[in-house]
Design a protein around this motif. Structure first.
Motif, PDB file in Angstrom:
ATOM      1  N   ARG A   3      -2.535  -3.048  -1.021  1.00  0.00           N
ATOM      2  CA  ARG A   3      -3.663  -3.343  -1.908  1.00  0.00           C
ATOM      3  C   ARG A   3      -3.483  -4.681  -2.638  1.00  0.00           C
ATOM      4  NH1 ARG A   3      -2.799   0.395  -5.093  1.00  0.00           N
ATOM      5  NH2 ARG A   3      -2.219  -0.731  -6.961  1.00  0.00           N
ATOM      6  N   VAL A   4      -2.328  -4.892  -3.215  1.00  0.00           N
ATOM      7  CA  VAL A   4      -2.114  -6.053  -4.073  1.00  0.00           C
ATOM      8  C   VAL A   4      -1.655  -7.286  -3.303  1.00  0.00           C
ATOM      9  CG1 VAL A   4      -0.761  -6.922  -6.029  1.00  0.00           C
ATOM     10  CG2 VAL A   4      -1.623  -4.579  -6.051  1.00  0.00           C
ATOM     11  N   HIS A   5      -0.814  -7.082  -2.326  1.00  0.00           N
ATOM     12  CA  HIS A   5      -0.183  -8.218  -1.658  1.00  0.00           C
ATOM     13  C   HIS A   5      -0.715  -8.479  -0.258  1.00  0.00           C
ATOM     14  CE1 HIS A   5       2.567  -8.415  -5.007  1.00  0.00           C
ATOM     15  NE2 HIS A   5       2.742  -7.113  -4.882  1.00  0.00           N
ATOM     16  N   GLY A   6      -1.556  -7.587   0.248  1.00  0.00           N
ATOM     17  CA  GLY A   6      -2.188  -7.813   1.529  1.00  0.00           C
ATOM     18  C   GLY A   6      -1.299  -7.674   2.747  1.00  0.00           C
ATOM     19  N   HIS A   7      -0.101  -7.126   2.561  1.00  0.00           N
ATOM     20  CA  HIS A   7       0.764  -6.934   3.721  1.00  0.00           C
ATOM     21  C   HIS A   7       0.243  -5.772   4.552  1.00  0.00           C
ATOM     22  CE1 HIS A   7       4.156  -9.689   3.310  1.00  0.00           C
ATOM     23  NE2 HIS A   7       3.903  -9.623   2.023  1.00  0.00           N
ATOM     24  N   PRO A   8       0.281  -5.926   5.859  1.00  0.00           N
ATOM     25  CA  PRO A   8      -0.211  -4.848   6.716  1.00  0.00           C
ATOM     26  C   PRO A   8       0.709  -3.640   6.670  1.00  0.00           C
ATOM     27  CG  PRO A   8       0.887  -6.512   8.026  1.00  0.00           C
ATOM     28  CD  PRO A   8       0.840  -7.034   6.614  1.00  0.00           C
ATOM     29  N   SER A   9       0.119  -2.498   6.668  1.00  0.00           N
ATOM     30  CA  SER A   9       0.939  -1.291   6.778  1.00  0.00           C
ATOM     31  C   SER A   9       0.182  -0.295   7.652  1.00  0.00           C
ATOM     32  CB  SER A   9       1.257  -0.704   5.401  1.00  0.00           C
ATOM     33  OG  SER A   9       0.103  -0.539   4.636  1.00  0.00           O
ATOM     34  N   SER A  10       0.416  -0.420   8.948  1.00  0.00           N
ATOM     35  CA  SER A  10      -0.219   0.476   9.901  1.00  0.00           C
ATOM     36  C   SER A  10       0.293   1.896   9.681  1.00  0.00           C
ATOM     37  CB  SER A  10       0.103   0.033  11.332  1.00  0.00           C
ATOM     38  OG  SER A  10       1.476   0.251  11.606  1.00  0.00           O
ATOM     39  N   ALA A  11      -0.412   2.854  10.214  1.00  0.00           N
ATOM     40  CA  ALA A  11       0.013   4.248  10.092  1.00  0.00           C
ATOM     41  C   ALA A  11       1.408   4.429  10.679  1.00  0.00           C
ATOM     42  CB  ALA A  11      -0.991   5.169  10.784  1.00  0.00           C
TER      43      ALA A  11
ATOM     44  N   ALA B 209       5.183   6.199  -0.471  1.00  0.00           N
ATOM     45  CA  ALA B 209       3.742   6.127  -0.188  1.00  0.00           C
ATOM     46  C   ALA B 209       3.025   5.272  -1.233  1.00  0.00           C
ATOM     47  CB  ALA B 209       3.150   7.529  -0.128  1.00  0.00           C
ATOM     48  N   ALA B 210       3.353   5.465  -2.496  1.00  0.00           N
ATOM     49  CA  ALA B 210       2.734   4.674  -3.562  1.00  0.00           C
ATOM     50  C   ALA B 210       3.128   3.203  -3.450  1.00  0.00           C
ATOM     51  CB  ALA B 210       3.125   5.234  -4.931  1.00  0.00           C
TER      52      ALA B 210
END
Length: 132
Positions: free
Chosen positions: A32-40, A24-25
């Motif tokens: 947050r840092v790299h802008g990669h999408p992470s949908s639920a 999760a972290a």
């Protein structure tokens, strides 16, 4: 760009929960840092696969395991290395819950790729790749 995390986990019933916190972290940092999408859906799939792989290592091997996470352009690699040379074997799920059998089919369905390789020290690594 490659972002990696690697952590050694003790051979205890706390290891799967620790793996979920680490994943999760990691995914929160990636977003947050790299802008990669992470949908639920993606987050849930990665959490489930990592937790299940660590659970299998704790249940079916005699020693500690290592969780490795690697961000790739199109997704994330989740790898768990353990001390046992025995390869995972699918079993029929036990609907009574007495002896499992649900994890490996779930991993196989959620991951785009699943590979098992034997390590030089006698153990193995289960490597999964999940797309964004």
């Amino acid at each position: 760009m490659t972002v990696q995390r690697r952590i050694d986990l003790t051979h205890s019933t706390d290891a799967p929960a620790q793996a979920r916190r680490i994943v999760a972290a990691f995914l929160a940092e990636v977003e947050r840092v790299h802008g990669h999408p992470s949908s639920a859906t993606t987050v849930d799939a990665v959490l489930l696969v990592a937790s299940e792989l660590v659970t299998n290592a704790v249940r079916h091997t005699p020693g500690p395991c290592t969780l490795s996470l690697t961000l790739q352009d199109q997704g994330v690699l989740v790898e768990v290395s353990d001390t046992s040379p025995a390869l995972p074997r699918p079993r029929l799920p036990d609907i009574t819950g007495a002896c499992g059998g649900w994890g490996w089919p779930m991993i196989d369905r959620l991951a785009d790729e699943v590979r098992v390789t034997r390590g030089p020290g006698g153990g193995k690594t289960v490597r999964t790749r999940l797309s964004w």
